[in-house]
Design a protein around this motif. Structure first.
Motif, PDB file in Angstrom:
ATOM      1  N   TYR A   1      -9.641   3.376   0.268  1.00 53.93           N
ATOM      2  CA  TYR A   1      -8.998   2.079   0.484  1.00 53.93           C
ATOM      3  C   TYR A   1      -9.769   0.983  -0.249  1.00 53.93           C
ATOM      4  CZ  TYR A   1      -6.139   4.353   4.016  1.00 53.93           C
ATOM      5  OH  TYR A   1      -5.246   5.188   4.650  1.00 53.93           O
TER       6      TYR A   1
ATOM      7  N   CYS B   1      -8.710   0.998  -3.833  1.00 54.74           N
ATOM      8  CA  CYS B   1      -7.380   0.385  -3.954  1.00 54.74           C
ATOM      9  C   CYS B   1      -7.490  -1.135  -3.910  1.00 54.74           C
ATOM     10  CB  CYS B   1      -6.463   0.887  -2.839  1.00 54.74           C
ATOM     11  SG  CYS B   1      -5.978   2.620  -2.972  1.00 54.74           S
ATOM     12  N   ARG B   2      -8.291  -1.642  -2.983  1.00 56.33           N
ATOM     13  CA  ARG B   2      -8.452  -3.097  -2.860  1.00 56.33           C
ATOM     14  C   ARG B   2      -9.138  -3.665  -4.111  1.00 56.33           C
ATOM     15  NH1 ARG B   2      -9.293  -7.535   0.703  1.00 56.33           N
ATOM     16  NH2 ARG B   2      -9.581  -9.245  -0.784  1.00 56.33           N
TER      17      ARG B   2
ATOM     18  N   ILE C   1      -5.705  -1.377   3.274  1.00 54.54           N
ATOM     19  CA  ILE C   1      -6.092  -1.772   1.917  1.00 54.54           C
ATOM     20  C   ILE C   1      -6.535  -3.235   1.907  1.00 54.54           C
ATOM     21  CG2 ILE C   1      -5.261  -2.142  -0.441  1.00 54.54           C
ATOM     22  CD1 ILE C   1      -3.357   0.254   0.000  1.00 54.54           C
TER      23      ILE C   1
END
Length: 442
Positions: A247, A250-251, A389
């Motif tokens: 995550y 993704c961020r 996220i």
């Protein structure tokens, strides 16, 4: 030397023709054509490739004939195993440009007729290109200048010169290429756009052969948001081989996307959501972080940010719409597979990887001193994944400490330098990883 034929046949007996083909690839030059052809015929029979099985058997019956060698090489290229085609086509070309074959009684050739040398040469260049052996394709075409046709031979020379990083040769060859019909002109325009992008990506000269971000832009027209902080010295040069995604990654990718859009002066008015769960989660997170409305993707929507987790998971029906970019539309992909490129090249990619496990996929965790722990896939809906996220730490992975830094300032400066050539032309699929080489799994 390993008993390669035995390993191939063992895999076939186990019902795994793909593993049998991998054994042939790993064999390299260990097997000659006479030994490899019967094995290829058996594998082709197992998967129902009748044309390849027939050509392989014919080669076994006439191993020294240019016609049989060409037919076998052509079938190998058509069935996606160009590594098998290269030695056969190279030998066919050697025979075709050499002395004429001996004749039998009544002047009839003893062997299957071969096509013209130019045809064999072009197919060999295609096989080498499919294998990403671009410098070799350039070399073989240059060595046969006396028989080159303008189309497709000199076009293949220009294209492979770009993919090999030889921009000067590519420009000279393309400039000397006479105009063709619409299809040929479209092919030439793709090479010309790549050369134009190279002129701004390198600024004062061609990009270096380890400058992954620049070459990604030259070849695809897309911008690469992050470089892998692992394994640069071991040959990864900014790509991942295998990535257990997170995550946090993704961020960080979405934050880099925002930096790119700001540096390029792009201001999307909405986020378009693709239907698969991973893309929807990432798109919802992008919308929340940017304060933009989110809506289902509709082809032709102007000034929108289309968000994908992995474009190889794309519904084929969506491909034509994404290839033809709407005005102001930006296509973002989080994970771009560099060994099996997606059907559409994204305008922005967070990272390049060969194999990826998404944060919500099932995983095996290995903890020091403990047995492996199997973690099931996360079944939550996209809306909850998006929330994770958004809440994740946006900081970059610090990596192995032995990889060049990839600061925000360097990315923003690159985007500002190339933004005049960004978002131009169609989003063509690019099957080659180009001149920047990286280690890969079989």
């Amino acid at each position: 030397m390993t008993d390669r034929p035995a390993k191939v046949r063992e895999a076939l007996r186990g019902g795994d023709p793909a593993a049998a083909m991998r054994e042939l690839r790993r064999g390299g030059d260990e097997l000659g054509l006479a030994e490899a052809a019967p094995l290829v015929a058996e594998i082709a029979d197992a998967v129902g490739f009748e044309d390849l099985a027939r050509a392989a058997r014919a080669l076994g019956d006439a191993p020294g004939g240019a016609g049989a060698l060409y037919a076998y090489g052509y079938a190998c290229v058509g069935r996606g195993v160009p590594f098998l085609a290269v030695p056969a086509l190279a030998e066919a070309l050697r025979l075709a440009v050499g002395p004429p074959p001996s004749r039998g009684l009544f002047g009839r050739a003893r062997r299957q007729p071969a096509p013209e040398p130019q045809v064999i040469l072009a197919e060999l260049a295609v096989a080498l290109e499919d294998e990403e052996r671009h410098a070799e394709a350039v070399d073989v075409l240059e060595r046969h200048q006396g028989i080159l046709r303008d189309w497709p031979d000199r076009y293949l020379l220009a294209r492979n010169a770009v993919l090999a990083g030889d921009l000067g040769r590519a420009r000279r060859t393309l400039d000397a290429l006479p105009p063709g019909g619409p299809d040929r002109q479209g092919a030439a325009d793709r090479v010309r756009r790549a050369l134009d992008r190279a002129a701004v990506a390198g600024r004062t000269g061609p990009p270096g052969l380890q400058d992954l971000r620049a070459w990604h832009f030259v070849l695809t027209g897309g911008l690469l948001g992050t470089l892998s902080p692992y394994g640069f010295a071991a040959g990864m040069t900014g790509r991942y081989a295998y990535l257990g995604d997170s995550y946090e990654q993704c961020r960080h990718g979405l934050d880099r996307l925002r930096l790119i859009l700001d540096a390029a002066g792009q201001r999307p008015r909405s986020v378009s959501l693709l239907p698969d769960r991973g893309s929807r989660a990432l798109g919802l997170a992008a919308a929340r972080l940017s304060g933009l409305p989110a809506e289902p993707y509709r082809p032709g929507t102007p000034d929108t940010l289309v968000v994908a987790y992995d474009l190889n998971e794309l519904d084929e029906a969506l491909v034509p719409g994404l290839r033809a970019r709407a005005a102001g539309e930006v296509l973002y992909e989080h994970v771009t597979c560099w060994t099996s490129p997606p059907p559409v090249s994204a305008d922005v990619s967070t990272l390049l990887a060969q194999f990826v496990r998404a944060p919500w996929d099932a995983a095996t965790r290995y903890l020091p001193g403990d047995d492996p722990v199997e973690e099931p896939a996360d079944p939550r809906p996209a809306e909850e994944l998006a929330a994770d996220i958004c809440a994740a730490d946006p900081g970059p992975d610090t990596g192995d400490g032995d990889t060049p830094p990839d600061p925000d300032e360097a990315l923003a400066a690159f985007v500002r330098a190339v933004r005049g050539r960004w978002l131009t032309g169609p989003r063509d699929q690019v099957r080659s990883s180009g001149p920047v080489r990286s280690s890969r799994f079989d």
